[in-house]
Design a protein around this motif. Structure first.
Motif, mmCIF file in Angstrom:
data_model
loop_
_atom_site.group_PDB
_atom_site.id
_atom_site.type_symbol
_atom_site.label_atom_id
_atom_site.label_comp_id
_atom_site.label_asym_id
_atom_site.label_seq_id
_atom_site.Cartn_x
_atom_site.Cartn_y
_atom_site.Cartn_z
ATOM 1 N N SER A 194 17.094 11.826 19.384
ATOM 2 C CA SER A 194 17.740 11.651 17.935
ATOM 3 C C SER A 194 18.790 12.661 17.645
ATOM 4 O O SER A 194 19.708 12.119 17.191
ATOM 5 C CB SER A 194 16.586 12.021 16.861
ATOM 6 O OG SER A 194 16.221 13.224 16.861
ATOM 7 N N LYS A 195 18.832 13.945 18.314
ATOM 8 C CA LYS A 195 19.894 14.878 18.147
ATOM 9 C C LYS A 195 21.366 14.177 18.912
ATOM 10 O O LYS A 195 22.423 14.432 18.300
ATOM 11 C CB LYS A 195 19.876 15.958 18.349
ATOM 12 C CG LYS A 195 18.487 16.726 17.499
ATOM 13 C CD LYS A 195 18.496 18.271 17.940
ATOM 14 C CE LYS A 195 17.476 18.861 17.023
ATOM 15 N NZ LYS A 195 17.138 20.417 17.598
ATOM 16 N N ASP A 240 22.906 11.440 16.741
ATOM 17 C CA ASP A 240 23.540 11.906 15.576
ATOM 18 C C ASP A 240 25.022 12.624 16.489
ATOM 19 O O ASP A 240 25.949 12.411 15.367
ATOM 20 C CB ASP A 240 22.863 13.104 15.045
ATOM 21 C CG ASP A 240 21.553 12.779 14.316
ATOM 22 O OD1 ASP A 240 21.713 11.410 13.805
ATOM 23 O OD2 ASP A 240 20.762 13.509 14.039
ATOM 24 N N CYS A 299 27.356 9.776 16.916
ATOM 25 C CA CYS A 299 27.871 9.112 15.630
ATOM 26 C C CYS A 299 29.096 9.916 15.075
ATOM 27 O O CYS A 299 30.179 9.601 14.783
ATOM 28 C CB CYS A 299 26.742 9.026 14.717
ATOM 29 S SG CYS A 299 27.100 8.351 13.011
ATOM 30 N N GLU A 300 28.963 11.134 15.115
ATOM 31 C CA GLU A 300 29.881 12.118 14.792
ATOM 32 C C GLU A 300 31.092 12.059 15.557
ATOM 33 O O GLU A 300 32.040 12.408 15.018
ATOM 34 C CB GLU A 300 29.437 13.616 14.582
ATOM 35 C CG GLU A 300 28.121 13.456 13.331
ATOM 36 C CD GLU A 300 27.955 14.890 12.569
ATOM 37 O OE1 GLU A 300 28.796 15.728 13.022
ATOM 38 O OE2 GLU A 300 27.806 14.756 11.215
ATOM 39 N N GLU A 306 28.840 15.204 8.426
ATOM 40 C CA GLU A 306 27.822 15.581 7.554
ATOM 41 C C GLU A 306 28.304 17.233 6.896
ATOM 42 O O GLU A 306 28.249 17.282 5.840
ATOM 43 C CB GLU A 306 26.491 15.997 8.151
ATOM 44 C CG GLU A 306 25.419 16.586 7.078
ATOM 45 C CD GLU A 306 23.931 16.722 7.700
ATOM 46 O OE1 GLU A 306 23.256 17.427 6.882
ATOM 47 O OE2 GLU A 306 23.848 16.031 8.973
ATOM 48 N N TYR A 347 28.911 17.632 14.828
ATOM 49 C CA TYR A 347 27.613 18.018 15.375
ATOM 50 C C TYR A 347 27.668 17.970 17.095
ATOM 51 O O TYR A 347 27.789 16.826 17.471
ATOM 52 C CB TYR A 347 26.451 17.082 14.864
ATOM 53 C CG TYR A 347 25.137 17.786 15.191
ATOM 54 C CD1 TYR A 347 24.822 19.003 15.037
ATOM 55 C CD2 TYR A 347 24.136 16.748 15.871
ATOM 56 C CE1 TYR A 347 23.313 19.378 15.267
ATOM 57 C CE2 TYR A 347 22.950 17.022 16.120
ATOM 58 C CZ TYR A 347 22.493 18.561 16.047
ATOM 59 O OH TYR A 347 21.223 18.779 15.994
#
Length: 304
Positions: free
Chosen positions: A47-48, A51, A54-55, A71, A77
């Motif tokens: 999951s990390k 993320d 995505c970033e 974020e 991230y």
């Protein structure tokens, strides 16, 4: 009852299954394949990693900080591999790094009772379309280039309201702040009012007496809008007179902006017009003349 080892194996199996499912996405696969760790380690942070991907994708076509979709604005991230383990952290993007580099000088500038926007004043942004500005612009560029070689006088810059006097000197100060020169800009009318309220009152960890001593000793000082204050003998003799006497003795460059000429300022400082007041006003003007050269800026009111 299942053994602990079986539970661990089942959990690891589920993590790896989820990870392999995500790897069916070619974008995700290409992203994780660049990480030099086995899948059994990567699957613990699926999951990390999603993320982070995505970033990462947000950053690819980003046009600047104002358009950041991440974020934490200006940060991505990201990850790093330490001792064969994956660690996640926020790393600044190129726009954030550039912004921090451009603005790290702001710690060298203290503003007293004046807009913080002056920290953004830049010499390159000074309007050059007005011939009345030529003299002061030449002076500013020369002052910046020669500051460490020849400590020149400051300027008493007089002129009409809204002609950009404060911005011009602030731009000069910002350039020198980038060279690690400490500067202060003090809006004089309001500074006097707050100073008078109490020398012992604490604001942001500093008493007003501390602030007075700071502007008295700071390497570069702009006293903004002198002549607009509600004058008293205390303000003239104890504050302004003491301040200028110290800076004159220590040869500390001092700048002024005002809507009044020096002659008009002298009349303002004379207050009652008595012989004593005239003498004290003359002393203040002599100190200002020792510290500065007078320049006039009559230009377009750019605040309209």
């Amino acid at each position: 009852m299942k053994k602990v080892s079986e539970l661990v194996n089942n959990k690891n199996y589920d993590l790896l299954k989820e990870f392999n499912q995500e790897k069916k996405n070619e974008d995700f696969k290409n992203f994780v394949d660049k990480i030099n760790l086995p899948d059994k380690e990567l699957c613990k942070t699926t999951s990390k990693l999603k993320d982070s991907l995505c970033e990462f994708n947000h950053c690819i076509d980003c046009k600047g900080l104002a358009f950041c979709k991440n974020e934490v604005k200006g940060y991505r991230y990201s990850y790093e591999v330490i001792n064969d383990k994956l660690n996640f952290l926020y790393t600044p993007c190129k726009y954030k790094e550039n912004d921090e580099e451009q603005n790290k000088y702001s710690k060298n500038i203290e503003l007293y009772n004046i807009s913080s926007s002056l920290k953004n004043a830049k010499v390159k942004d000074i309007y050059t379309d007005d011939k009345s500005r030529i003299e002061i612009i030449i002076y500013i560029n020369d002052y910046i280039s020669s500051y460490f070689k020849d400590r020149k006088k400051g300027v008493y810059l007089t002129g009409n309201f809204g002609s950009g006097k404060t911005y011009l000197i602030a731009a000069l100060f910002n350039e020198l702040a980038k060279k690690d020169v400490r500067c202060a800009i003090c809006y004089f009318p309001e500074f006097l009012r707050t100073l008078k309220e109490s020398f012992k009152e604490v604001e942001e960890g500093l008493s007003y007496s501390d602030k007075f001593n700071y502007i008295k000793k700071v390497p570069l000082l702009l006293i903004d809008d002198i002549g607009a204050e509600n004058l008293s003998t205390w303000a003239r003799d104890e504050i302004l007179g003491t301040l200028l006497q110290y800076r004159m003795e220590e040869n500390l460059p001092t700048f002024f902006t005002s809507n009044l000429t020096l002659e008009e300022l002298e009349s303002h400082l004379a207050m009652t017009g008595s012989k004593v007041d005239k003498v004290k006003a003359r002393r203040i003007i002599e100190r200002i003349k020792y510290l500065t050269n007078e320049m006039t800026l009559i230009g377009i009111d750019r605040r309209k």
